[in-house]
Design a protein around this motif. Sequence first.
Motif, mmCIF file in Angstrom:
data_model
loop_
_atom_site.group_PDB
_atom_site.id
_atom_site.type_symbol
_atom_site.label_atom_id
_atom_site.label_comp_id
_atom_site.label_asym_id
_atom_site.label_seq_id
_atom_site.Cartn_x
_atom_site.Cartn_y
_atom_site.Cartn_z
ATOM 1 N N ASP A 80 14.893 3.724 -2.109
ATOM 2 C CA ASP A 80 15.107 2.301 -2.367
ATOM 3 C C ASP A 80 14.909 1.480 -1.096
ATOM 4 O OD1 ASP A 80 16.006 0.337 -4.444
ATOM 5 O OD2 ASP A 80 17.553 -0.038 -2.945
ATOM 6 N N CYS A 81 15.392 1.978 0.039
ATOM 7 C CA CYS A 81 15.158 1.288 1.320
ATOM 8 C C CYS A 81 13.679 1.276 1.674
ATOM 9 C CB CYS A 81 15.964 1.959 2.434
ATOM 10 S SG CYS A 81 17.737 1.685 2.343
ATOM 11 N N LEU A 82 13.009 2.398 1.462
ATOM 12 C CA LEU A 82 11.578 2.470 1.773
ATOM 13 C C LEU A 82 10.775 1.502 0.913
ATOM 14 C CD1 LEU A 82 11.248 6.329 2.079
ATOM 15 C CD2 LEU A 82 10.724 4.701 3.896
ATOM 16 N N LYS A 83 11.184 1.319 -0.326
ATOM 17 C CA LYS A 83 10.487 0.390 -1.212
ATOM 18 C C LYS A 83 10.506 -1.021 -0.628
ATOM 19 C CE LYS A 83 12.891 -0.906 -4.631
ATOM 20 N NZ LYS A 83 13.698 -0.878 -5.860
ATOM 21 N N THR A 84 11.660 -1.473 -0.160
ATOM 22 C CA THR A 84 11.762 -2.813 0.413
ATOM 23 C C THR A 84 10.972 -2.923 1.705
ATOM 24 O OG1 THR A 84 13.985 -2.965 -0.534
ATOM 25 C CG2 THR A 84 13.396 -4.583 1.131
ATOM 26 N N ILE A 85 11.058 -1.900 2.542
ATOM 27 C CA ILE A 85 10.374 -1.956 3.847
ATOM 28 C C ILE A 85 8.861 -1.940 3.662
ATOM 29 C CG2 ILE A 85 9.975 -0.625 5.952
ATOM 30 C CD1 ILE A 85 12.955 0.192 5.775
ATOM 31 N N LEU A 86 8.346 -1.098 2.747
ATOM 32 C CA LEU A 86 6.895 -1.058 2.514
ATOM 33 C C LEU A 86 6.388 -2.403 2.012
ATOM 34 C CD1 LEU A 86 4.253 0.547 2.362
ATOM 35 C CD2 LEU A 86 4.889 1.214 0.038
ATOM 36 N N HIS A 87 7.155 -3.034 1.150
ATOM 37 C CA HIS A 87 6.744 -4.352 0.647
ATOM 38 C C HIS A 87 6.672 -5.367 1.776
ATOM 39 C CE1 HIS A 87 7.110 -8.190 -1.578
ATOM 40 N NE2 HIS A 87 6.399 -7.549 -2.486
ATOM 41 N N ARG A 88 7.618 -5.329 2.706
ATOM 42 C CA ARG A 88 7.603 -6.258 3.849
ATOM 43 C C ARG A 88 6.461 -5.961 4.809
ATOM 44 N NH1 ARG A 88 10.551 -10.391 1.964
ATOM 45 N NH2 ARG A 88 12.636 -9.738 1.338
ATOM 46 N N ILE A 89 6.185 -4.671 5.015
ATOM 47 C CA ILE A 89 5.060 -4.314 5.891
ATOM 48 C C ILE A 89 3.750 -4.778 5.278
ATOM 49 C CG2 ILE A 89 3.747 -2.343 6.777
ATOM 50 C CD1 ILE A 89 6.366 -0.915 7.269
ATOM 51 N N TYR A 90 3.595 -4.607 3.968
ATOM 52 C CA TYR A 90 2.369 -5.048 3.291
ATOM 53 C C TYR A 90 2.204 -6.556 3.413
ATOM 54 C CZ TYR A 90 -1.299 -5.130 -0.255
ATOM 55 O OH TYR A 90 -2.495 -5.296 -0.904
ATOM 56 N N GLY A 91 3.304 -7.294 3.395
ATOM 57 C CA GLY A 91 3.195 -8.747 3.495
ATOM 58 C C GLY A 91 2.958 -9.243 4.907
ATOM 59 N N LYS A 92 3.494 -8.546 5.925
ATOM 60 C CA LYS A 92 3.400 -9.049 7.294
ATOM 61 C C LYS A 92 2.158 -8.552 8.008
ATOM 62 C CE LYS A 92 6.152 -9.773 11.441
ATOM 63 N NZ LYS A 92 7.506 -9.729 12.015
ATOM 64 N N PHE A 93 1.845 -7.283 7.851
ATOM 65 C CA PHE A 93 0.706 -6.705 8.572
ATOM 66 C C PHE A 93 -0.491 -6.669 7.625
ATOM 67 C CE2 PHE A 93 4.591 -4.935 10.369
ATOM 68 C CZ PHE A 93 4.439 -5.268 11.699
ATOM 69 N N MET A 94 -1.224 -7.757 7.577
ATOM 70 C CA MET A 94 -2.327 -7.883 6.618
ATOM 71 C C MET A 94 -3.452 -6.903 6.894
ATOM 72 S SD MET A 94 -2.391 -12.028 6.295
ATOM 73 C CE MET A 94 -3.594 -11.973 4.988
ATOM 74 N N GLY A 95 -3.631 -6.534 8.150
ATOM 75 C CA GLY A 95 -4.701 -5.595 8.469
ATOM 76 C C GLY A 95 -4.472 -4.206 7.913
ATOM 77 N N ASN A 96 -3.217 -3.874 7.586
ATOM 78 C CA ASN A 96 -2.904 -2.551 7.057
ATOM 79 C C ASN A 96 -3.014 -2.473 5.540
ATOM 80 O OD1 ASN A 96 -2.385 -1.511 9.590
ATOM 81 N ND2 ASN A 96 -0.199 -1.932 9.501
ATOM 82 N N ARG A 97 -3.294 -3.581 4.874
ATOM 83 C CA ARG A 97 -3.285 -3.586 3.408
ATOM 84 C C ARG A 97 -4.318 -2.646 2.795
ATOM 85 N NH1 ARG A 97 -2.273 -9.986 1.822
ATOM 86 N NH2 ARG A 97 -0.179 -10.126 2.766
ATOM 87 N N PRO A 98 -5.583 -2.658 3.229
ATOM 88 C CA PRO A 98 -6.535 -1.703 2.621
ATOM 89 C C PRO A 98 -6.126 -0.257 2.820
ATOM 90 C CG PRO A 98 -7.700 -3.430 3.820
ATOM 91 C CD PRO A 98 -6.263 -3.576 4.173
ATOM 92 N N PHE A 99 -5.589 0.054 4.003
ATOM 93 C CA PHE A 99 -5.170 1.440 4.238
ATOM 94 C C PHE A 99 -3.999 1.816 3.345
ATOM 95 C CE2 PHE A 99 -2.348 4.443 6.347
ATOM 96 C CZ PHE A 99 -3.209 5.518 6.515
ATOM 97 N N ILE A 100 -3.047 0.906 3.150
ATOM 98 C CA ILE A 100 -1.889 1.202 2.295
ATOM 99 C C ILE A 100 -2.351 1.472 0.860
ATOM 100 C CG2 ILE A 100 0.214 0.228 1.310
ATOM 101 C CD1 ILE A 100 0.673 -1.212 3.942
#
Length: 494
Positions: free
Chosen positions: A207-227
Amino acid sequence: MWKQFIGKLSWKAMKSSSGGGGGAGSPPAKPPPPLPSPRENGAAAGKPSASPPSPLAGAGAEVRSREDAFVQKVNICCAVYDFSDRGKDSPEKERKRQMLMSLVDCIGAAEEPLTETMIAACVRMFAANLFRVFPPKVRSGTTASETEEDEPFFDPSWYHLQVVYEFLLRFVTSPLVDAKVARKYVDSSFVSKLLDLFDSDDPRERDCLKTILHRIYGKFMGNRPFIRKAVSNIFYRFVFETDHHNGIAELLEVFGSVISGFAKPLKEEHKLFLWKALIPLHKPKSVGVYLPQLTYCITQFIEKEPKLAGTVIRGLLKYWPVTNSQKEMMFLGELEEVLELTDMAEFQKCMVPLFRRIASCLNSSHFQVAERALFLWNNEHLFDMISQNRQVILPIIYPALERNTRWHWNQSVLNVTMNVRKMFHDMDERLLLACQNNFEEEEEKRAATEERRKLMWEQLERSAARGYHQPVIAADVSFPPPPSSARLVAPTVT
């Protein structure tokens, strides 16, 4: 500790500068030269006046001291302890926990941005505490239900990991962390190892990882294709290799909000993600654990682009269960949600194979499957599409309806079947009568075929009863003779 260390150094320096002044032969210390007065200093020709110390030097020293203190605390938290034994190293564990909590408060109340050194130290501490290899899963031979999860496992180190996850969440969401600088350290390797943690047995960690991954996807736009690519690989491995993963539901929940943010028209990459990653998730037996999240993701795609409804329906038919009644009921529920978003053009493209499958569900011996398939006619949108295409749909499903009214064992299924049949009668009586006549003709042909087949087997049994070694005459069994043009070839002996 640092103050005592600095105090000892200053005391040693003062002692060495005195040079043994208490000795008898030591010369007296010379007094320091007098400081020049401001007038003399200003009157000196060609010598500028001494400027006061710059405030920037003090500010730089303050920043360095703040940075050093922060990094020192983070480095202390990089120590990893064994939490399988609660009594082992308990003072050090509690000291580390208190240090982590102070870091969480520090980053929450900070007013100045974090430097690159501080960001690198934080990411290094996250990696040291969180990234670990889970023990292999030992499972019994009995298979669990498709809709039930295994008993949750609670990690004994969670009260410690919880603070680390809280620190990571504050770190990712803090406006004082520059995304351009942090991206050097929150890179593809860090994100990949973070995604591996979704296989944790502890639901609190997922559950914690779910929230953190969502925040990383929103903040670090360059990582979106890799995610997106990394999550697709997790789905592929789960469907086609391992058949077990603990975090599929959480990953789908994150991607439900990600899909809702896709721009229209959808890119080809996103459509491939739907066809190659999401739709095959219907194949595993444990689809009931994450089916609500999967259905939400798929309906988001159809709302973005209605033409994808036909693709989704064909995918459902491809992975439709044959012997699993519980899974079949779940598919019928998802199919109804998809059909509510389907327009007429896409419905007409796939209605023939769709209603062939629905007809087989109507004749299911499991009464709940048959009843759930009949309840599709209660949906107004679906009923309208069926009524407009009744010339094609009714001939497909009428034999299933008629068999239910004659031979189904469940009274509830029989009653609902009669209601659906009455709907078609009120809709188009002439078409219903034509389908009834065709059904009766087909039943007569089938009965005649069965009778001939029965007689043929009886003749074979009588011929076999006359003697095992006696050859069976083809005329008695009514087998057609071989064509005269056929050449008989003797077997070759080698």
